[in-house]
Design a protein around this motif. Structure first.
Motif, mmCIF file in Angstrom:
data_model
loop_
_atom_site.group_PDB
_atom_site.id
_atom_site.type_symbol
_atom_site.label_atom_id
_atom_site.label_comp_id
_atom_site.label_asym_id
_atom_site.label_seq_id
_atom_site.Cartn_x
_atom_site.Cartn_y
_atom_site.Cartn_z
ATOM 1 N N LEU A 1 0.866 -1.181 0.000
ATOM 2 C CA LEU A 1 0.000 0.000 0.000
ATOM 3 C C LEU A 1 0.901 1.228 0.000
ATOM 4 C CD1 LEU A 1 -2.920 1.142 0.257
ATOM 5 C CD2 LEU A 1 -2.547 1.193 2.740
ATOM 6 N N TYR A 2 0.688 2.112 -0.965
ATOM 7 C CA TYR A 2 1.527 3.301 -1.115
ATOM 8 C C TYR A 2 0.690 4.533 -0.763
ATOM 9 C CZ TYR A 2 5.928 5.184 -3.023
ATOM 10 O OH TYR A 2 7.178 5.748 -3.170
ATOM 11 N N LEU A 3 1.193 5.343 0.159
ATOM 12 C CA LEU A 3 0.547 6.591 0.544
ATOM 13 C C LEU A 3 1.421 7.739 0.079
ATOM 14 C CD1 LEU A 3 0.144 4.347 3.007
ATOM 15 C CD2 LEU A 3 -1.207 6.189 3.959
ATOM 16 N N SER A 4 0.851 8.626 -0.737
ATOM 17 C CA SER A 4 1.596 9.736 -1.314
ATOM 18 C C SER A 4 0.963 11.036 -0.852
ATOM 19 C CB SER A 4 1.572 9.647 -2.840
ATOM 20 O OG SER A 4 2.382 10.640 -3.423
ATOM 21 N N SER A 5 1.761 11.926 -0.280
ATOM 22 C CA SER A 5 1.238 13.172 0.286
ATOM 23 C C SER A 5 0.460 13.965 -0.756
ATOM 24 C CB SER A 5 2.383 14.028 0.826
ATOM 25 O OG SER A 5 1.911 15.311 1.203
ATOM 26 N N PRO A 6 -0.729 14.484 -0.379
ATOM 27 C CA PRO A 6 -1.542 15.234 -1.339
ATOM 28 C C PRO A 6 -1.189 16.715 -1.413
ATOM 29 C CG PRO A 6 -2.744 15.009 0.699
ATOM 30 C CD PRO A 6 -1.440 14.281 0.902
ATOM 31 N N ILE A 7 -0.200 17.154 -0.630
ATOM 32 C CA ILE A 7 0.158 18.572 -0.635
ATOM 33 C C ILE A 7 1.128 18.800 -1.784
ATOM 34 C CG2 ILE A 7 0.979 20.514 0.713
ATOM 35 C CD1 ILE A 7 -1.535 19.096 1.787
ATOM 36 N N GLY A 8 0.588 19.202 -2.934
ATOM 37 C CA GLY A 8 1.403 19.359 -4.134
ATOM 38 C C GLY A 8 1.404 18.091 -4.967
ATOM 39 N N LEU A 9 2.151 18.125 -6.062
ATOM 40 C CA LEU A 9 2.205 16.988 -6.980
ATOM 41 C C LEU A 9 3.577 16.331 -7.045
ATOM 42 C CD1 LEU A 9 0.090 18.315 -9.992
ATOM 43 C CD2 LEU A 9 -0.536 16.563 -8.328
ATOM 44 N N GLU B 1 -6.884 17.171 2.378
ATOM 45 C CA GLU B 1 -5.857 17.997 2.996
ATOM 46 C C GLU B 1 -5.507 19.178 2.099
ATOM 47 O OE1 GLU B 1 -2.551 15.520 4.223
ATOM 48 O OE2 GLU B 1 -3.930 13.936 4.853
ATOM 49 N N ALA B 2 -5.587 18.962 0.779
ATOM 50 C CA ALA B 2 -5.295 20.049 -0.149
ATOM 51 C C ALA B 2 -6.310 21.176 -0.008
ATOM 52 C CB ALA B 2 -5.275 19.520 -1.583
ATOM 53 N N ALA B 3 -7.589 20.829 0.207
ATOM 54 C CA ALA B 3 -8.609 21.864 0.396
ATOM 55 C C ALA B 3 -8.334 22.665 1.661
ATOM 56 C CB ALA B 3 -9.996 21.229 0.456
ATOM 57 N N HIS B 4 -7.849 21.988 2.690
ATOM 58 C CA HIS B 4 -7.501 22.698 3.926
ATOM 59 C C HIS B 4 -6.353 23.669 3.678
ATOM 60 C CE1 HIS B 4 -6.631 23.356 8.205
ATOM 61 N NE2 HIS B 4 -5.366 23.162 7.887
ATOM 62 N N ILE B 5 -5.354 23.226 2.945
ATOM 63 C CA ILE B 5 -4.218 24.100 2.639
ATOM 64 C C ILE B 5 -4.682 25.297 1.806
ATOM 65 C CG2 ILE B 5 -2.040 24.246 1.372
ATOM 66 C CD1 ILE B 5 -1.835 22.844 4.101
ATOM 67 N N ASP B 6 -5.557 25.048 0.840
ATOM 68 C CA ASP B 6 -6.092 26.148 0.032
ATOM 69 C C ASP B 6 -6.820 27.153 0.920
ATOM 70 O OD1 ASP B 6 -5.103 24.763 -2.124
ATOM 71 O OD2 ASP B 6 -7.061 24.086 -2.850
ATOM 72 N N VAL C 1 8.056 29.773 -18.514
ATOM 73 C CA VAL C 1 6.970 28.939 -17.991
ATOM 74 C C VAL C 1 6.732 29.315 -16.527
ATOM 75 C CG1 VAL C 1 6.207 26.590 -17.466
ATOM 76 C CG2 VAL C 1 7.471 27.058 -19.581
ATOM 77 N N VAL C 2 5.479 29.591 -16.189
ATOM 78 C CA VAL C 2 5.106 29.981 -14.828
ATOM 79 C C VAL C 2 4.209 28.885 -14.268
ATOM 80 C CG1 VAL C 2 4.110 31.784 -13.377
ATOM 81 C CG2 VAL C 2 5.167 32.388 -15.578
ATOM 82 N N SER C 3 4.656 28.222 -13.204
ATOM 83 C CA SER C 3 3.920 27.097 -12.625
ATOM 84 C C SER C 3 3.946 27.208 -11.106
ATOM 85 C CB SER C 3 4.553 25.772 -13.067
ATOM 86 O OG SER C 3 3.996 24.688 -12.368
ATOM 87 N N VAL C 4 2.787 26.918 -10.470
ATOM 88 C CA VAL C 4 2.713 27.078 -9.010
ATOM 89 C C VAL C 4 2.285 25.796 -8.306
ATOM 90 C CG1 VAL C 4 2.358 29.560 -9.040
ATOM 91 C CG2 VAL C 4 0.378 28.045 -9.252
ATOM 92 N N GLY C 5 2.435 24.645 -8.924
ATOM 93 C CA GLY C 5 2.252 23.388 -8.219
ATOM 94 C C GLY C 5 0.817 22.903 -8.148
ATOM 95 N N GLY C 6 0.594 21.950 -7.218
ATOM 96 C CA GLY C 6 -0.670 21.228 -7.168
ATOM 97 C C GLY C 6 -1.706 21.786 -6.226
ATOM 98 N N SER C 7 -1.416 22.847 -5.477
ATOM 99 C CA SER C 7 -2.414 23.456 -4.604
ATOM 100 C C SER C 7 -2.847 24.791 -5.197
ATOM 101 C CB SER C 7 -1.851 23.664 -3.201
ATOM 102 O OG SER C 7 -0.989 24.788 -3.166
ATOM 103 N N ALA C 8 -3.786 25.444 -4.522
ATOM 104 C CA ALA C 8 -4.229 26.767 -4.964
ATOM 105 C C ALA C 8 -3.480 27.885 -4.264
ATOM 106 C CB ALA C 8 -5.730 26.920 -4.715
ATOM 107 N N ALA C 9 -2.469 27.528 -3.465
ATOM 108 C CA ALA C 9 -1.765 28.542 -2.672
ATOM 109 C C ALA C 9 -0.983 29.521 -3.534
ATOM 110 C CB ALA C 9 -0.826 27.855 -1.682
#
Length: 692
Positions: free
Chosen positions: A307-315, A366-371, A531-539
């Motif tokens: 079982l693999y758990l990958s942090s959802p904060i970012g990609l 968790e990503a929604a909480h960070i947003d 290229v302008v990129s800000v990752g996997g959250s809305a922060a």
């Protein structure tokens, strides 16, 4: 401070009025109720009005996955009325309020859970309506069955030390806040309880001294009594409870014939301080008489499974975890690999054809909480994670249920903080090989947090060090994604060891793991491209707008410069206004292809994108989120070591002219980055394969 945001909003919110007093309740319908096949409702009772029903926040999300759940604010607290006078807070009033809420919410069959003063109220309801109450759980019970040695509440005291603060005169004559701080320190007497104490103080200050005096005056006038109950009773009590002694629970168990579970070393509120143990205990109590359907597979019939758990904060975690998983399958072609993950990681996994376990749908975002926590490129990462406490409890319990229901040979946790923390708090739950991965070590305070934040981060670090010292067997591998030189040299806190020194003796190092390389760099555009990129959250939304502001100025300094904006999976690209010279994309599964042909990149301070650019040897500007300790300290130290990227504070990025000048300058800077190893993913896979 951000307002409280419940991890799981209620399905119903309502009020019921009784004798001129309005009682506010909340209902979570739960799967059994939604399916129409009944089952008991779990009613989480109010307690002393010093706290509202939010005190059950660590229970609600998990219990609502299994049962219908009802909470209500006791009179004097939360959204309920705050009547004046001691008579309004008599025990009989709370009992009658409970019955009114049960009627209003249509509860015909329930288990009542009472904490402290709420425990005797729950027992009285059970005695009054035996056909309605299937069982009662009493936590930190305070029915007054043994003498209270705390002194005289109603008389002036010669001192305000210790329990002398528990005094009506002290509360009403300027000592209320001091009492609140003392009282919650007593409730949570266990070490490392700063968050629970902080919550209690915030809640306790909401009621104020006059109403609290009314509630205590009512209790003082009440003669302790215990009705006979017919239903099963479960009593949970801390052995070191300084508010009500263990003898209270022992006497209650004798009189009710109930079961007593003692939390050795526990304080007054085990449901809040040890929520994983308590929630599982409560679930078992509620479901004790329900039928069970399960399958047990003989050991030699079990395929090899991880079982693999990958942090959802970012990609970035998803990219490196996919690279590791691919290498692990080379070593173990027969391995069945499941992923327990959240959006946006699940999108990356599904694009890659991976198996996302259905239980992933039960995880709270968790990503929604960070947003929610982020504001204008400002994310206080340490405090945001502290305020994510109820989400972390619920998500760990989802994990715990999953590994109880389906065996796994190996669990791989890439910065799954809740799993690592609660396994150390509940080591008996580990029945699999376990590998922990991270790319930073140590909580660090922001300078403007002052001594208070420095003390908090040191306390969190000290707890982690104690966990690791006491249970070194729990992690079968501790893997650092990087090199020893990437770790900061500061200490974990006063009197604590150097982070790098401790890590080099407690971790195995793989070098930094980059995801799959671009399939081809392709021809570069004849025009320069940023290229302008800000990752996997809305922060990073605010940074996108700041760069847009600078685009016209940058294009004057560098004629023909093209910009490609990538908003990622959690920012709607239509929120950005059309701008000449700018192409806007949402989520791009092949972002590395875009980065590989860039002449310059602009990003926030996320490690994964910055290290990917370092490996690609692309010039880049990184703008760390303000108050994000990892980006400002850990990531910056690593990038400085690699001589990579140009650090630009957000304050400078707010100025379009300064940002445009930085863009123009970085397009002409030579690249002299430290090389990034290419064999790190196979090295990590080899370490994991040892556990299979």
């Amino acid at each position: 401070m951000k307002p409280e945001r419940p991890a799981r909003p209620a399905d119903q919110v309502g009020t019921v009025e009784r004798a001129g007093v309005t009682i506010a309740y909340q209902v979570w319908d739960g799967p059994a109720f939604e399916r129409g096949n009944g089952g008991p409702t779990v009613v989480l009772m109010p307690t002393w009005s010093i706290v509202p029903s939010r005190m059950w926040k660590a229970q609600v999300p998990y219990l609502a996955r299994h049962f219908r759940v009802v909470t209500f604010d006791g009179r004097g607290s939360g959204a309920s009325s705050k009547p004046v006078g001691a008579a309004a807070y008599a025990e009989a009033e709370y009992v009658a309020d409970t019955l009114a809420v049960l009627d209003a919410t249509g509860v015909a069959d329930c288990v009542l859970v009472g904490f402290s003063r709420g425990a005797p109220w729950a027992l009285q309801v059970a005695a009054a309506q035996p056909g309605r109450v299937r069982g009662v759980v009493c936590v930190g019970s305070a029915p007054g069955l043994v003498p209270d040695p705390k002194g005289l509440w109603g008389e002036r005291q010669p001192s305000s030390e210790g329990w002398a603060k528990y005094n009506r005169h002290y509360w009403q004559e300027g000592g209320y806040e001091d009492f609140i701080e003392f009282f919650f320190g007593q409730i949570f007497s266990e070490p490392h309880s700063s968050k629970q104490i902080e919550d209690g103080i915030r809640w306790g200050l909401q009621i104020g001294p006059d109403r609290l005096v009314d509630t205590e005056a009512a209790r003082q006038a009440q003669q302790p009594s215990l009705p006979a109950v017919q239903c099963p009773v479960l009593i949970v009590h801390g052995s070191d409870d300084p508010v009500r002694p263990l003898a209270e629970a022992q006497r209650l168990a004798e009189l009710t014939g109930g079961s007593l579970v003692t939390i050795e070393g526990g304080g007054h509120a085990p449901h809040a301080r040890d929520p994983v143990f308590f929630n599982r205990l409560l679930k078992d109590f509620v479901t004790a008489q329900q039928p069970v359907r399960r399958t047990w597979v003989r050991a030699l019939n079990r395929p090899r499974r991880a079982l693999y758990l990958s942090s959802p904060i970012g990609l970035g975690h998803a990219k490196r975890d996919l690279a590791i998983a691919q290498e692990l399958r080379v070593l173990r072609p027969d391995l069945q690999l499941d992923w327990l993950a959240q959006h946006p990681v699940t999108r990356v996994l599904q694009d890659a054809g991976e198996t996302v376990h259905p239980a992933s749908g039960l995880l709270i975002s968790e990503a929604a909480h960070i947003d929610f926590e982020a504001d204008d490129h400002d994310l206080h990462a340490f405090q945001a994670i502290r305020r994510m406490d109820e989400i972390l409890v619920a998500n760990f319990l989802t994990f715990a249920d999953l590994v109880d229901d389906r065996y796994y040979d190996l669990v791989i946790a890439d910065e799954a903080w809740e799993v690592d923390y609660f396994l150390h708090e509940n080591p008996e739950l580990k029945h699999f090989a376990y590998a922990w991965l991270t790319d930073f070590i140590g909580w660090l305070p922001m300078p403007d947090g002052g001594p208070a934040e420095a003390a908090l981060t040191a306390d969190y670090n000290a707890e982690m060090l104690e966990h690791r010292a006491r249970y070194p067997r729990l992690r079968d591998h501790s893997i650092f994604v990087g090199d020893p030189e990437d770790i900061v040299t500061t200490t974990f806190g006063p009197g604590l060891p150097s982070i790098r020194d401790w890590a080099t003796t407690n971790y195995t190092f793989t070098g930094y793991i980059i995801g799959p390389p671009p399939t081809t760099t392709g021809p570069r555009s004849s025009q320069l491209r940023c290229v302008v990129s800000v990752g996997g959250s809305a922060a990073g939304k605010a940074l996108l707008h700041r760069v847009l502001d600078a685009v016209p100025l940058a294009r004057r300094l560098v004629p023909g410069l093209e910009f490609v904006f990538v908003t990622g999976p959690r920012i709607d690209p239509t929120e950005l206004p059309p701008t000449e010279g700018v192409t806007i994309h949402g989520y791009l599964p092949d972002l590395n292809q875009q980065l590989a042909v860039a002449d310059l990149a602009i990003t926030q301070g996320g490690l994964s994108t910055c290290m990917e650019l370092t490996a690609l040897r692309i010039p880049f500007i990184y703008v760390p989120l303000e108050h994000h300790f990892e980006q400002n300290f850990h990531v910056r130290a690593r990038l400085d070591r690699h001589n990579a990227g140009h650090h630009l504070p957000y304050e400078a990025a707010r100025n379009p002219q300064l940002l445009a000048e930085a863009i123009a300058k970085q397009l002409t800077q030579p690249i002299d980055y430290l090389p990034v190893p290419t064999n790190a993913a196979p090295r990590a896979a080899t370490l994991l394969n040892e556990l299979l």
